[in-house]
Every structure is written in C-alpha cells, then in structure tokens.
Design an enzyme around this catalytic site. Structure first.
Site, PDB file in Angstrom:
ATOM      1  N   TYR A 144      56.702  45.736  83.774  1.00  0.00           N
ATOM      2  CA  TYR A 144      57.087  45.283  82.366  1.00  0.00           C
ATOM      3  C   TYR A 144      57.391  46.685  81.600  1.00  0.00           C
ATOM      4  O   TYR A 144      58.597  46.504  81.124  1.00  0.00           O
ATOM      5  CB  TYR A 144      55.941  44.386  81.987  1.00  0.00           C
ATOM      6  CG  TYR A 144      56.029  43.742  80.821  1.00  0.00           C
ATOM      7  CD1 TYR A 144      56.871  42.714  80.757  1.00  0.00           C
ATOM      8  CD2 TYR A 144      55.479  44.116  79.518  1.00  0.00           C
ATOM      9  CE1 TYR A 144      56.916  42.024  79.560  1.00  0.00           C
ATOM     10  CE2 TYR A 144      55.810  43.496  78.540  1.00  0.00           C
ATOM     11  CZ  TYR A 144      56.623  42.502  78.240  1.00  0.00           C
ATOM     12  OH  TYR A 144      56.818  41.955  76.911  1.00  0.00           O
ATOM     13  N   GLU A 146      57.926  49.753  82.095  1.00  0.00           N
ATOM     14  CA  GLU A 146      59.202  50.792  82.378  1.00  0.00           C
ATOM     15  C   GLU A 146      60.396  50.012  82.303  1.00  0.00           C
ATOM     16  O   GLU A 146      61.608  50.170  82.063  1.00  0.00           O
ATOM     17  CB  GLU A 146      58.990  51.365  83.779  1.00  0.00           C
ATOM     18  CG  GLU A 146      57.760  52.288  83.669  1.00  0.00           C
ATOM     19  CD  GLU A 146      57.995  53.430  82.757  1.00  0.00           C
ATOM     20  OE1 GLU A 146      58.968  53.568  82.118  1.00  0.00           O
ATOM     21  OE2 GLU A 146      57.306  54.431  83.099  1.00  0.00           O
TER      22      GLU A 146
HETATM   23  P1  NAD Z   1      57.753  33.542  77.674  1.00  0.00           P
HETATM   24  O1  NAD Z   1      57.022  33.732  79.047  1.00  0.00           O
HETATM   25  O2  NAD Z   1      57.203  32.200  77.083  1.00  0.00           O
HETATM   26  O3  NAD Z   1      59.075  33.357  77.747  1.00  0.00           O
HETATM   27  C1  NAD Z   1      60.136  33.875  78.461  1.00  0.00           C
HETATM   28  C2  NAD Z   1      61.287  33.102  79.029  1.00  0.00           C
HETATM   29  O4  NAD Z   1      62.110  33.778  79.817  1.00  0.00           O
HETATM   30  C3  NAD Z   1      60.822  31.985  79.784  1.00  0.00           C
HETATM   31  O5  NAD Z   1      61.255  30.686  79.136  1.00  0.00           O
HETATM   32  C4  NAD Z   1      61.082  32.039  81.284  1.00  0.00           C
HETATM   33  O6  NAD Z   1      61.270  31.081  82.165  1.00  0.00           O
HETATM   34  C5  NAD Z   1      62.336  32.979  80.766  1.00  0.00           C
HETATM   35  N1  NAD Z   1      62.874  33.709  82.019  1.00  0.00           N
HETATM   36  C6  NAD Z   1      62.000  34.720  82.679  1.00  0.00           C
HETATM   37  N2  NAD Z   1      62.757  35.615  83.559  1.00  0.00           N
HETATM   38  C7  NAD Z   1      64.049  34.952  83.357  1.00  0.00           C
HETATM   39  C8  NAD Z   1      65.202  35.255  84.120  1.00  0.00           C
HETATM   40  N3  NAD Z   1      65.170  36.058  85.264  1.00  0.00           N
HETATM   41  N4  NAD Z   1      66.549  34.630  83.817  1.00  0.00           N
HETATM   42  C9  NAD Z   1      66.419  33.485  82.990  1.00  0.00           C
HETATM   43  N5  NAD Z   1      65.036  33.317  82.257  1.00  0.00           N
HETATM   44  C10 NAD Z   1      64.107  34.051  82.484  1.00  0.00           C
HETATM   45  O7  NAD Z   1      57.350  34.665  76.734  1.00  0.00           O
HETATM   46  P2  NAD Z   1      57.587  35.094  75.088  1.00  0.00           P
HETATM   47  O8  NAD Z   1      56.313  35.242  74.793  1.00  0.00           O
HETATM   48  O9  NAD Z   1      58.395  33.938  74.663  1.00  0.00           O
HETATM   49  O10 NAD Z   1      58.420  36.140  75.381  1.00  0.00           O
HETATM   50  C11 NAD Z   1      59.863  36.530  75.101  1.00  0.00           C
HETATM   51  C12 NAD Z   1      60.299  37.801  74.989  1.00  0.00           C
HETATM   52  O11 NAD Z   1      59.930  38.502  73.917  1.00  0.00           O
HETATM   53  C13 NAD Z   1      59.969  38.353  76.158  1.00  0.00           C
HETATM   54  O12 NAD Z   1      61.267  39.268  76.442  1.00  0.00           O
HETATM   55  C14 NAD Z   1      58.860  39.454  76.121  1.00  0.00           C
HETATM   56  O13 NAD Z   1      58.909  40.378  76.749  1.00  0.00           O
HETATM   57  C15 NAD Z   1      59.182  39.458  74.656  1.00  0.00           C
HETATM   58  N6  NAD Z   1      57.771  39.874  73.802  1.00  0.00           N
HETATM   59  C16 NAD Z   1      56.728  38.988  73.618  1.00  0.00           C
HETATM   60  C17 NAD Z   1      55.724  39.190  73.325  1.00  0.00           C
HETATM   61  C18 NAD Z   1      54.847  38.224  72.720  1.00  0.00           C
HETATM   62  O14 NAD Z   1      53.586  38.678  72.343  1.00  0.00           O
HETATM   63  N7  NAD Z   1      54.937  37.022  72.640  1.00  0.00           N
HETATM   64  C19 NAD Z   1      55.355  40.600  72.846  1.00  0.00           C
HETATM   65  C20 NAD Z   1      56.207  41.573  73.185  1.00  0.00           C
HETATM   66  C21 NAD Z   1      57.405  41.233  73.573  1.00  0.00           C
END
Ligand code: NAD
Ligand code: UDP
Ligand code: UDP
Length: 312
Positions: A144, A146
C-alpha cells in the site's frame, strides 16, 4: 457541465464524493470493481440521469471522455490491502499509469487520493508535506505505502514530462457513514464491537495515535483541491489535526454508545505507525480549508449510521 470520472466511486470516500458532484450538477461516471466497495453505497444515485456506474478494474486501460478524474480506486484498510498485496500494488501503480494516460489523451485534470502512509512511521511530528517519510519497502504494509508513493512519482513525472494538470492529496485517517463494517479499520471496528457488546480490540498498548477527519470535511478539501489554480499541484495534507490515542478513541466510543464492552489487548501489527498528525498549514493557506467537525460529532453520526444500517 463537467464530465467527471470517480474511480473507486462505490467505496466509502468515493460514494460521498459522487453525492457532492451530483449535487453540484456534474455528469458523473463512477468506475469500481467492487473489491471493497458496494453498489449499495451509490444505489440512491442510480436513477439520476447524470450518474453512471461502470464495473471496471483500473489496472486495465479505460477509454472514456471526461474533463476531471478523481483517482480513488484502491483498498484502504490494512486487512483488505494485505489480502492480495500484489493486486494492491497493481491497482496503485498500473491504475495510476492508466488514469494518467487517459488524462493525457483527453487533457483532463486529475487528482490522486494519496495517503499519510507515505510518511510511514514518522520521526517528524506533525507531518508537513516536505517530510519524505520513513517507510519499510519490504514489510506487510509496503504494498500500500510504496504503491501510493510510486503513484505520486508517476503523477509528478506526467506533470513534468507531459504538462498534465495534477493534484496530489495526502489523506489522513478519515471516518464516517458508509465505512465497511468489517473492513478492520479502527473506527468501524470499535463502533461495531461496542454496539454488539463485543470486546473492544486494542492493538498493542493503545498509546499509538491517529488524527481522525470526518468524511464531509475531507470531501470538502478534495473538491477545493481539484478546483485550485492550475499551477497548484500539492502534495497537500488533508486531515483533522485533533490527535487521539487508540485508548482515548475507545473511551469516546464507549461513552457515546453507552456500551458496556470491555477493552482487550491484541498484538500490535508489524510496522504500525506510532503517531500520526497532519500539519495542515498548506491546506489552510492554499485552499482556505480547515476541518469543521469534531471527533465527538462525527462519531455520533457514524454510530447512528451503523445502528440504522447494519442492525447491530
Ligand atoms: P474503500 O475501500 O471504501 O474504497 C476504495 C474503492 O476502490 C472501493 O469501492 C473498491 O471496490 C475500489 N477499488 C479497489 N481496487 C480497484 C480497482 N483495481 N479498480 C477499480 N476499483 C477498485 O476505501 P476509502 O476509504 O473510500 O478510500 C478511497 C481512497 O482514499 C483510496 O485510494 C485510499 O487509499 C485513500 N485513502 C483513504 C483514507 C481513509 O482514511 N479512508 C486514508 C488515506 C487514503
Ligand atoms: N490509457 C488508458 N486510456 C486512455 C489512454 C491511455 O487507459 O484513454 C492507458 C494506456 O493503456 C497506456 C497508459 O494509459 O498503457 C499510459 O498511457 P500513455 O499514453 O502515457 O503511455 P503509452 O500509451 O505511450 O504507453
Ligand atoms: N487498531 C486497534 N484496534 C482495531 C483496529 C485498529 O487498536 O481493532 C489500531 C491499529 O493498530 C492502528 C490504529 O488503530 O494503530 C489505526 O488503524 P487503522 O487500520 O484504522 O488505520 P491505519 O493504521 O492505516 O492508520
């Protein structure tokens, strides 16, 4: 009308973003492979004539015509991103290449949902954007951390090499309604455990800290960043500087739910950062953004959501 692509749009943050974009009148294309997201999160938007949902994995090329791209696709909770670590890296790296290639072809502005994890287990506290981080490249979180760091590199190289308009947002721990009840993140775990009367699982001694941002504040920061002047690329921290130990978080959840659950200790996962707090000076000055929702109010909203939606 803006044609806006949201990858990962059926996830926790993505679905809230889709709501706000539809509200303001964008034509929204939500792309998701439903790995951790769910159609339920966007079911209320399906009848809207400006909303379209497409099942697609961003590690494969995507040919569509859009003006704005929010690249959120990536599992975000340690349990989910460690389940298939190779796919996690592919999603971040191949996903970034494909979405940047798309942005280049259609001349779209593109925003990357990066993360405070790029700082690793930090020796600088709070973390400013200029801090390069302390990340283990071969540990269980590396797929995640990297992957997200490499995605940032790709964004800046496409910016320098192809003059793409990029926005890199470093998101700190965010919580709120539509978090997955079993995704293993601390806020959802504690709330679900408290509501079910199960033991609250504190990893390690519970003295490690996190700073929790409520989802509405986060989405507000994301929209401001996307519409910021073309020469503002970030990276920019978006998070709430209110910092709490996991024990303090557990006490808050117990108080607000009225639960009698007991606290139990479980082993601390490896490479678990000891402290995390955003320095948000840049977001304040460049985006005129500050978080508004305190932990207590945000937890109340989240608890109500879990009570209503998941019959716990
Ligand atoms: P989440 O897991 O609810 O949402 C991620 C979404 O991406 C999901 O709907 C999943 O099905 C989709 N997904 C995963 N791999 C995929 C692929 N290969 N192709 C298409 N869709 C794909 O997580 P979230 O909390 O909503 O996070 C959203 C973004 O924000 C992510 O990139 C995450 O790294 C980043 N982020 C979130 C947080 C947090 O605290 N919520 C913190 C830092 C970064
Ligand atoms: N790509 C895509 N949609 C597009 C344009 C490109 O998914 O509309 C993908 C394409 O498959 C390529 C990647 O984005 O692998 C990078 O594109 P770029 O044009 O930067 O590089 P190249 O095609 O020269 O490898
Ligand atoms: N954590 C915990 N109990 C849980 C889940 C997580 O004590 O049931 C701790 C975890 O070890 C970490 C913190 O809470 O120190 C935040 O974990 P989360 O997975 O929510 O986010 P991240 O570690 O990615 O910031």
């Amino acid at each position: 009308m803006k044609r806006t692509l949201v990858t990962g749009g059926a996830g926790f943050l993505g679905s809230h973003l889709c709501d706000r974009l539809i509200e303001r009148g964008d034509d929204v294309l939500c792309v998701d492979n439903f790995y951790t997201g769910n159609k339920r999160n966007v079911a209320h938007l399906m009848a809207h004539s400006h909303f379209e949902l497409m099942r697609h994995d961003v590690s494969f090329p995507l040919y569509v015509e859009v003006d704005r791209i929010y690249n959120l696709a990536c599992p975000a909770s340690p349990v989910h991103y460690q389940f298939d670590p190779v796919q996690t890296t592919k999603t971040s790296v191949h996903g970034a290449i494909n979405m940047l290639g798309l942005a280049k072809r259609v001349k779209a502005r593109i925003l990357q949902a990066s993360t405070s994890e790029v700082y690793g287990d930090p020796e600088v506290h709070p973390q400013p954007e200029g801090y390069w981080g302390r990340v283990n490249p071969i540990g269980i979180r590396s797929c995640y951390d990297e992957g997200k760091r490499c995605a940032e590199t790709l964004f800046f190289d496409y910016h320098r090499q192809h003059r793409l308009e990029i926005k890199v947002m470093r998101i700190f721990n965010t919580y709120g309604p539509r978090m997955h009840p079993n995704d293993g993140r601390v806020v959802s775990n504690f709330i679900v455990q408290a509501l079910k009367g199960q033991d609250i699982t504190i990893y390690g001694d519970g003295q490690q800290t996190r700073s929790f941002c409520y989802v509405s504040d986060l989405i507000d920061g994301m929209l401001r960043l996307m519409e910021s002047p073309a020469d503002f690329t970030g990276p920019v921290n978006i998070g709430n500087p209110g910092e709490f130990t996991m024990l303090e978080l557990a006490e808050n959840v117990l108080r607000l739910t009225g639960s009698r659950s007991k606290l139990i200790h479980q082993p601390l996962p490896s490479d678990d950062p000891k402290q995390r707090q955003p320095d948000i000076q840049l977001a304040k000055s460049a985006l005129d953004w500050t978080p508004k929702v305190c932990l207590e109010d945000g937890l109340r909203e989240t608890i109500t959501y879990f009570e209503k939606t998941h019959q716990l």
